[in-house]
Design a protein around this motif. Structure first.
Motif, PDB file in Angstrom:
ATOM      1  N   GLY A  26       0.838  -1.182   0.000  1.00 32.05           N
ATOM      2  CA  GLY A  26       0.000   0.000   0.000  1.00 32.05           C
ATOM      3  C   GLY A  26       0.875   1.234   0.000  1.00 32.05           C
ATOM      4  O   GLY A  26       1.981   1.235  -0.565  1.00 32.05           O
ATOM      5  N   LEU A  27       0.400   2.286   0.639  1.00 32.92           N
ATOM      6  CA  LEU A  27       1.176   3.514   0.792  1.00 32.92           C
ATOM      7  C   LEU A  27       1.780   3.533   2.183  1.00 32.92           C
ATOM      8  O   LEU A  27       1.066   3.616   3.185  1.00 32.92           O
ATOM      9  CB  LEU A  27       0.280   4.737   0.589  1.00 32.92           C
ATOM     10  CG  LEU A  27       0.896   6.097   0.944  1.00 32.92           C
ATOM     11  CD1 LEU A  27       2.081   6.426   0.052  1.00 32.92           C
ATOM     12  CD2 LEU A  27      -0.148   7.204   0.868  1.00 32.92           C
ATOM     13  N   ASN A  28       3.105   3.436   2.267  1.00 31.26           N
ATOM     14  CA  ASN A  28       3.839   3.543   3.527  1.00 31.26           C
ATOM     15  C   ASN A  28       4.719   4.776   3.432  1.00 31.26           C
ATOM     16  O   ASN A  28       5.572   4.859   2.554  1.00 31.26           O
ATOM     17  CB  ASN A  28       4.678   2.292   3.766  1.00 31.26           C
ATOM     18  CG  ASN A  28       3.824   1.057   3.928  1.00 31.26           C
ATOM     19  OD1 ASN A  28       3.112   0.901   4.915  1.00 31.26           O
ATOM     20  ND2 ASN A  28       3.870   0.154   2.945  1.00 31.26           N
ATOM     21  N   GLU A  29       4.502   5.720   4.336  1.00 30.82           N
ATOM     22  CA  GLU A  29       5.163   7.009   4.192  1.00 30.82           C
ATOM     23  C   GLU A  29       5.578   7.554   5.556  1.00 30.82           C
ATOM     24  O   GLU A  29       4.724   7.741   6.425  1.00 30.82           O
ATOM     25  CB  GLU A  29       4.189   7.984   3.520  1.00 30.82           C
ATOM     26  CG  GLU A  29       4.817   9.250   3.031  1.00 30.82           C
ATOM     27  CD  GLU A  29       3.868  10.008   2.098  1.00 30.82           C
ATOM     28  OE1 GLU A  29       4.367  10.606   1.137  1.00 30.82           O
ATOM     29  OE2 GLU A  29       2.647  10.008   2.347  1.00 30.82           O
ATOM     30  N   PRO A  30       6.880   7.811   5.769  1.00 34.05           N
ATOM     31  CA  PRO A  30       7.293   8.454   7.017  1.00 34.05           C
ATOM     32  C   PRO A  30       6.631   9.819   7.156  1.00 34.05           C
ATOM     33  O   PRO A  30       6.414  10.520   6.166  1.00 34.05           O
ATOM     34  CB  PRO A  30       8.814   8.599   6.855  1.00 34.05           C
ATOM     35  CG  PRO A  30       9.190   7.590   5.825  1.00 34.05           C
ATOM     36  CD  PRO A  30       8.024   7.515   4.893  1.00 34.05           C
ATOM     37  N   THR A  31       6.286  10.184   8.381  1.00 31.63           N
ATOM     38  CA  THR A  31       5.651  11.479   8.599  1.00 31.63           C
ATOM     39  C   THR A  31       6.216  12.097   9.871  1.00 31.63           C
ATOM     40  O   THR A  31       6.705  11.402  10.751  1.00 31.63           O
ATOM     41  CB  THR A  31       4.118  11.337   8.691  1.00 31.63           C
ATOM     42  OG1 THR A  31       3.525  12.632   8.802  1.00 31.63           O
ATOM     43  CG2 THR A  31       3.688  10.479   9.873  1.00 31.63           C
ATOM     44  N   GLY A  32       6.151  13.403   9.953  1.00 25.99           N
ATOM     45  CA  GLY A  32       6.710  14.129  11.094  1.00 25.99           C
ATOM     46  C   GLY A  32       7.021  15.541  10.660  1.00 25.99           C
ATOM     47  O   GLY A  32       7.110  15.819   9.472  1.00 25.99           O
ATOM     48  N   GLY A  33       7.198  16.442  11.600  1.00 25.83           N
ATOM     49  CA  GLY A  33       7.484  17.830  11.253  1.00 25.83           C
ATOM     50  C   GLY A  33       8.891  17.973  10.727  1.00 25.83           C
ATOM     51  O   GLY A  33       9.141  17.848   9.530  1.00 25.83           O
ATOM     52  N   ALA A  34       9.860  18.210  11.618  1.00 29.75           N
ATOM     53  CA  ALA A  34      11.252  18.344  11.192  1.00 29.75           C
ATOM     54  C   ALA A  34      11.836  17.003  10.774  1.00 29.75           C
ATOM     55  O   ALA A  34      12.714  16.932   9.919  1.00 29.75           O
ATOM     56  CB  ALA A  34      12.084  18.954  12.312  1.00 29.75           C
TER      57      ALA A  34
END
Length: 657
Positions: free
Chosen positions: A332-340
């Motif tokens: 599927g869609l695996n995507e790291p996320t986070g601000g900085a």
């Protein structure tokens, strides 16, 4: 979404020829190999209401101590900020607003969380601060005629960088707000009308920011470094010809920029740009779409993603050894996320988003040491089970002109006899520089549950398949890409499941435009059309849309006078008299991209000639619908319309509510 993008000049690049390393997935090319799977346990009362009450989970960020995660969700029916323990647990609503919010960024000093919010979908974003401890909310920018986007904190938490664009301008500039002095400083000024500065990223010492400058045509972009004290910018990616470069993160030592670029081989790849020498060391040289993400705080690791034909995996790259490993995650869609950064501050965990075809997106954390994942949010609601959802087939078919291999996802309902009696939907994504990924689609799953096949093609102009493919519809919008959509209809008919007289064309934004092109240019193919927030007249669209998109449209279709004949031929409003299919149009009252006046033109013209057309405007929405009650209302209307005009086959296989 309708997209935007930009420009160039000479590069010294360290390029090492490397073979494609990511294997191509298996795809079906013979329509007869598509089969309906038996499932005796499939839920028979799946409803639009239940599917759209499954939660949507969006952008997220770590708290400085790593104990809490802030994320966007519509748990309350609106996209607001929520807090959840990073080990998992019951989420707590932080902001309560009738307006949609996005892009949370937690300040390093733990005092504030910055985020964006607009007004009834108008995209005139303001930046707000909310205290994670007290819930106090401040509108920091408070500028109704100026949009501020992409908030990014300086490492000491004193300054906030962001993009800024007046409503009447086509240019994004970069500003910095001093939270102590409450003053704004312009880091970039005087940018040309056909360019925009986006995605500011701070160096770890807070002395400089890197940003990306895009050109309207979408075929060229550069990475710049701006000194915060002097506001002097330096070009880091000089080059000849058209190349895309975008900045993702700055290494902790301040010597390298993690970038994404197609400069090596025409495909997006991840590289490390040496700030001193301006040379690029390529981390990947694949012929898929690779995107750099972020460094860990100690600089030992970085992450990038690889989108291989609609499935996206996360890779952990060891900067010292130069070795990368894929995290063991579902398709599927695996995507790291986070601000900085997607990494927790101690570098022990990675925050990521997983969205698969049979369940909505959720936040997860992965422990770097053992690659084990923990689910943090839970988007499904009772009565909606993953096992009732259809997993699509990946298929390939040749374009009619023989130039391209077109990729598509095909959803086949359970328990369907291959008797040539079933309806099918050709579901067209927007953009056009976008891509249908192997992710959860509430409406597609509902229609598959009701007995409709769905094919979702990635026509020429889509992202994910390299520079040449993405640029193949430049100055040909509604031409070759429409033929690729028509080929999708031809392909799904050959499965043996579909009644050729029961084909539906449907899409949003640019997909809504292609839907209108399809029902006017190939009127005999379609039994119904559903254009969602479409544009239909290039001349009125360019006159009324946001200035950023004006520049983009002129750059990708050419001068309005010189190319007038092309603009007229590709404006479906000029061929409304050809339409035979009944239409259902949806629009947003505050849409700055495809104003509601576009859909209104179709409504008026079709009604005038006695055609079948229905039209619904959601006055408190923009380009797409954010309010849950509007989503339910809109897609219930569309589903009822399609069932009335193109009913599912009466074969005992239709799974009614």
């Amino acid at each position: 979404m309708r997209t935007l993008s930009l420009f160039a000049i000479v590069v010294v690049m360290a390029t090492v020829a490397a073979p494609q390393t990511l294997p191509a997935p298996q795809a079906i090319t013979d329509p007869k190999q598509i089969t309906s799977k038996p499932n005796a346990q499939v839920e028979k009362n799946l409803s639009i209401e239940k599917l759209y009450m499954t939660r949507q989970v969006g952008g997220a960020d770590w708290s400085p101590d790593g104990k809490t995660i802030v994320f966007i969700s519509n748990l309350s029916g609106r996209n607001n900020l929520w807090l959840v323990p990073s080990e998992g647990g019951w989420p707590m609503q932080l902001t309560v607003s009738d307006q949609r919010q996005t892009s949370p960024a937690w300040s390093p000093d733990d005092k504030w969380i910055a985020y964006m919010s607009d007004y009834d979908g108008d995209e005139q974003w303001d930046i707000f601060f909310v205290s994670p401890k007290t819930g106090q909310v401040l509108n920091v920018t408070n500028t109704r005629e100026i949009a501020e986007e992409s908030p990014a904190w300086s490492p000491d938490g004193r300054y906030l960088a962001y993009m800024v664009k007046p409503k009447t301008s086509s240019v994004f500039e970069i500003d910095v707000y001093d939270t102590l002095q409450r003053e704004v400083k312009h880091l970039t000024t005087g940018t040309a009308n056909d360019r925009m500065n986006v995605s500011p990223v701070w160096s770890k010492d807070g002395k400089f920011i890197v940003y990306t400058q895009e050109q309207s045509k979408g075929t060229d972009s550069n990475v710049f470094m701006v000194d915060v004290a002097s506001a002097q910018s330096t070009l880091l990616t000089p080059h000849e010809g058209e190349r895309l470069h975008s900045a993702n993160d700055v290494s902790p030592d301040g010597k390298h920029v993690l970038i994404t670029s197609n400069a090596a081989n025409g495909y997006q790849n991840a590289g490390l740009l040496d700030i001193a020498t301006k040379k690029i060391r390529w981390l990947t040289q694949d012929k898929w779409e690779v995107a750099g993400i972020s460094f860990s705080a100690d600089g030992r690791h970085l992450t990038y993603t690889a989108n291989v034909d609609g499935n996206t995996d996360i890779y952990l790259y060891d900067v010292t050894t130069g070795k990368a490993r894929a995290l063991p995650l579902p398709k599927g869609l695996n995507e790291p996320t986070g601000g900085a950064s997607a990494f927790s501050r101690d570098g022990a965990r990675l925050l990521y988003y997983h969205n698969g075809p049979t369940a909505p997106g959720d936040l997860w954390t992965c422990t770097i040491a053992d690659s084990k994942s923990r689910q943090i949010t839970h988007a499904l609601v009772g009565g909606v089970r993953s096992q009732d959802m259809v997993e699509p087939y990946l298929v390939h078919y040749p374009s009619k002109d023989g130039k391209w291999k077109i990729s598509a996802f095909v959803y086949v309902p359970y328990n369907l006899p291959r008797n040539g009696e079933h309806p099918a939907i050709v579901y067209v994504h927007g953009g056009p520089t976008a891509q249908t990924l192997n992710t959860f689609n509430r409406f597609v799953q509902y229609m598959a549950n009701q007995g409709y096949l769905v094919i979702a093609p990635n026509y020429r102009g889509s992202t994910g398949y390299g520079k040449e493919f993405q640029q193949a519809n430049l100055f040909d919008m509604g031409g070759g890409d429409l033929q690729d959509v028509l080929s999708a209809a031809d392909w799904v008919k050959q499965t043996g499941y579909v009644d050729p007289k029961k084909l539906i064309l449907m899409g949003g934004s640019y997909g809504g435009y292609l839907t209108m092109m399809g029902v006017t240019k190939a009127p005999d193919v379609w039994a119904a059309g559903v254009p969602i927030v479409p544009f239909v007249n290039w001349f009125t669209e360019i006159q009324n849309e946001d200035p950023v998109l004006q520049q983009s449209d002129l750059a990708t279709m050419g001068d309005l006078e010189k190319n007038k004949a092309l603009y007229e031929d590709r404006s479906p409003i000029n061929f409304v008299d050809k339409i035979k299919a009944p239409l259902y149009l949806l629009a947003g009252g505050n849409d700055p991209r495809c104003p509601k006046s576009e859909a209104q033109q179709v409504m008026d013209a079709v009604k005038k000639r006695g055609g079948v057309v229905e039209y619904k405007v959601y006055e408190n929405e923009g380009h797409g619908f954010a309010r849950v009650e509007n989503q339910i209302d809109a897609y219930k209307r569309v589903a009822d319309f399609l069932k009335a005009h193109v009913p599912p086959a009466d074969c005992g296989c239709s799974l009614n509510e």
